[in-house]
Design an enzyme around this catalytic site. Structure first.
Site, mmCIF file in Angstrom:
data_model
loop_
_atom_site.group_PDB
_atom_site.id
_atom_site.type_symbol
_atom_site.label_atom_id
_atom_site.label_comp_id
_atom_site.label_asym_id
_atom_site.label_seq_id
_atom_site.Cartn_x
_atom_site.Cartn_y
_atom_site.Cartn_z
ATOM 1 N N ASP A 130 0.864 -1.180 0.000
ATOM 2 C CA ASP A 130 0.000 0.000 0.000
ATOM 3 C C ASP A 130 0.899 1.228 0.000
ATOM 4 O O ASP A 130 2.095 1.138 0.287
ATOM 5 C CB ASP A 130 -0.905 -0.007 1.249
ATOM 6 C CG ASP A 130 -1.788 1.224 1.329
ATOM 7 O OD1 ASP A 130 -2.436 1.547 0.315
ATOM 8 O OD2 ASP A 130 -1.804 1.900 2.370
ATOM 9 N N SER A 131 0.287 2.376 -0.262
ATOM 10 C CA SER A 131 1.034 3.628 -0.216
ATOM 11 C C SER A 131 1.475 3.962 1.209
ATOM 12 O O SER A 131 2.351 4.785 1.402
ATOM 13 C CB SER A 131 0.157 4.756 -0.744
ATOM 14 O OG SER A 131 -1.062 4.790 -0.017
ATOM 15 N N TYR A 144 -0.365 8.444 -2.385
ATOM 16 C CA TYR A 144 -0.345 8.177 -3.824
ATOM 17 C C TYR A 144 -1.560 8.849 -4.492
ATOM 18 O O TYR A 144 -1.546 9.131 -5.681
ATOM 19 C CB TYR A 144 -0.429 6.672 -4.100
ATOM 20 C CG TYR A 144 0.835 5.863 -3.860
ATOM 21 C CD1 TYR A 144 1.960 6.403 -3.227
ATOM 22 C CD2 TYR A 144 0.899 4.531 -4.270
ATOM 23 C CE1 TYR A 144 3.103 5.634 -3.013
ATOM 24 C CE2 TYR A 144 2.036 3.760 -4.069
ATOM 25 C CZ TYR A 144 3.133 4.311 -3.433
ATOM 26 O OH TYR A 144 4.255 3.541 -3.231
ATOM 27 N N GLY A 145 -2.601 9.060 -3.703
ATOM 28 C CA GLY A 145 -3.895 9.503 -4.244
ATOM 29 C C GLY A 145 -3.896 10.864 -4.908
ATOM 30 O O GLY A 145 -4.820 11.207 -5.638
ATOM 31 N N CYS A 195 -3.736 -0.899 -2.029
ATOM 32 C CA CYS A 195 -3.992 0.512 -2.312
ATOM 33 C C CYS A 195 -4.924 0.644 -3.526
ATOM 34 O O CYS A 195 -4.604 0.164 -4.619
ATOM 35 C CB CYS A 195 -2.658 1.198 -2.603
ATOM 36 S SG CYS A 195 -2.810 2.946 -2.955
ATOM 37 N N ASN A 196 -6.053 1.274 -3.318
ATOM 38 C CA ASN A 196 -7.008 1.455 -4.428
ATOM 39 C C ASN A 196 -6.423 2.350 -5.518
ATOM 40 O O ASN A 196 -6.667 2.137 -6.704
ATOM 41 C CB ASN A 196 -8.304 2.071 -3.913
ATOM 42 C CG ASN A 196 -9.175 1.070 -3.201
ATOM 43 O OD1 ASN A 196 -10.160 0.592 -3.744
ATOM 44 N ND2 ASN A 196 -8.818 0.721 -1.982
ATOM 45 N N CYS A 227 -11.171 3.097 -1.077
ATOM 46 C CA CYS A 227 -9.915 3.611 -0.531
ATOM 47 C C CYS A 227 -9.642 2.850 0.760
ATOM 48 O O CYS A 227 -10.570 2.566 1.528
ATOM 49 C CB CYS A 227 -10.054 5.112 -0.246
ATOM 50 S SG CYS A 227 -8.626 5.819 0.601
ATOM 51 N N THR A 228 -8.365 2.542 0.974
ATOM 52 C CA THR A 228 -7.979 1.742 2.142
ATOM 53 C C THR A 228 -8.488 2.302 3.464
ATOM 54 O O THR A 228 -8.779 1.547 4.387
ATOM 55 C CB THR A 228 -6.446 1.696 2.236
ATOM 56 O OG1 THR A 228 -5.935 3.023 2.051
ATOM 57 C CG2 THR A 228 -5.853 0.753 1.220
ATOM 58 N N HIS A 229 -8.572 3.631 3.565
ATOM 59 C CA HIS A 229 -8.893 4.259 4.846
ATOM 60 C C HIS A 229 -10.382 4.293 5.172
ATOM 61 O O HIS A 229 -10.763 4.454 6.326
ATOM 62 C CB HIS A 229 -8.393 5.708 4.856
ATOM 63 C CG HIS A 229 -6.918 5.851 4.912
ATOM 64 N ND1 HIS A 229 -6.072 5.306 3.971
ATOM 65 C CD2 HIS A 229 -6.119 6.484 5.812
ATOM 66 C CE1 HIS A 229 -4.824 5.614 4.271
ATOM 67 N NE2 HIS A 229 -4.824 6.322 5.386
HETATM 68 N N1 DGL Z 1 -4.022 3.905 0.033
HETATM 69 C C1 DGL Z 1 -4.648 4.937 -0.731
HETATM 70 C C2 DGL Z 1 -5.854 4.356 -1.481
HETATM 71 O O1 DGL Z 1 -6.409 3.334 -1.120
HETATM 72 C C3 DGL Z 1 -5.065 6.114 0.138
HETATM 73 C C4 DGL Z 1 -3.909 6.944 0.649
HETATM 74 C C5 DGL Z 1 -3.112 7.579 -0.470
HETATM 75 O O2 DGL Z 1 -3.594 8.546 -1.086
HETATM 76 O O3 DGL Z 1 -2.003 7.129 -0.716
HETATM 77 O O4 DGL Z 1 -6.261 4.916 -2.470
#
Ligand code: DGL
Length: 275
Positions: free
Chosen positions: A14-15, A46-47, A77-78, A188-190
């Site tokens: 993941d990011s 990453y988003g 990571c999405n 999104c992961t969060h």
């Molecule tokens: N992990 C990212 C996602 O699922 C969210 C955090 C990021 O922007 O890196 O898109």
């Protein structure tokens, strides 16, 4: 694959910390699997980055996991799933599973009125990854997408049951609610961390789809189909690597994983880039 390969870990990247919500689901669904997690905490988020950058980082992340002899890669990571899945599949021989297809498939089994909402980072929404996948699977489906960037820091700050989060959720989700969606993909992961407030704002009739939960089922299918499921009956070992150790890492990571995160190691960014 021989027996030894079956005991090799599943690699998850993941990011940053968010992918631990996916590890939580994979680990509860497949308790005997060993897992190696890499969170690119030095280069998160990453988003808000370009696809070219996300692709470059994702390939480096996946190469790091390969060095740990993983038998499969889960792109938790999405954003990375939406930008880099094809490149990852082309570059690596082992199975690579992203979040988009499992989330989209599950949403299609849940919707009754054919109106599905998708929320994610700017990159995921701009890439239209979920809407393309949903429409590929069902041409008649109506998809409404909305970037909800502030949900990431709110989840990391632990503002889970907070009126500020509810206010922002109302602002972001009001339009989707008015459009009458009956299913909402948490792309999104969060976002699963904030599912309670999202559910409250959307109302109980809207089904929330956690892509990590959806992906766990696909991971199991892949392992079974390839005969590389870990046959052990004992609890798998989980190792966590990050490219930076921010001060609050442990606290946030424990919350995302739902239990204390052990065996965290920081790796040098040079090691990651220098393959
Ligand atoms: N992990 C990212 C996602 O699922 C969210 C955090 C990021 O922007 O890196 O898109």
């Amino acid at each position: 694959m021989n027996f030894m390969n079956r005991t090799n870990p599943i690699g998850v990247f993941d990011s940053g910390i968010g992918g631990l919500t996916v590890v939580k689901q994979v680990a509860s669904f497949l308790p005997s699997e060993n897992i190696v997690y890499f969170g690119d905490t030095a280069r998160v988020p990453y988003g808000s980055k370009s696809n070219a950058t996300v692709i470059e980082y994702s390939i480096q992340d996946a190469k790091f996991l390969l060095k740990k002899n993983v038998k499969m890669i889960v792109v938790a990571c999405n954003t990375a799933s939406s930008a880099a899945l094809n490149e990852l599949k082309e570059n690596f021989e082992i199975p690579v599973i992203g979040m988009i297809e499992p989330g989209a498939r599950t949403a299609l089994t849940k919707t009754k009125n054919g109106k599905i909402g998708v929320i994610g980072t700017y990159a995921t929404i701009n890439n239209k990854a979920y809407s393309k996948e949903l429409k590929r699977l069902d041409k008649k489906i109506n998809v409404y997408e909305k970037a909800c960037p502030l949900f990431v820091p709110l989840a990391e700050e632990g503002l889970i049951d907070h009126k500020a989060t509810e206010l922002i959720a109302k602002e972001y989700l009001g339009e989707l609610k008015e459009l009458g969606i009956d299913t909402l993909i948490l792309g999104c992961t969060h976002y699963p961390i904030l599912s309670k407030v999202i559910q409250k704002v959307m109302g109980q009739k809207v089904t929330l789809i956690d892509s990590g939960t959806a992906a766990s089922g696909i991971v199991e299918e892949y392992l079974r189909a390839r005969d590389i499921k870990n046959p052990s009956n004992i609890q798998g070992e989980h190792k966590f690597y990050v490219s930076d150790l921010p001060a609050k890492f442990k606290e946030v990571a424990d919350r995302f994983l739902g239990k204390p995160v052990k065996h965290i190691q920081k790796i040098d960014l040079e090691e990651l880039i220098g393959h």
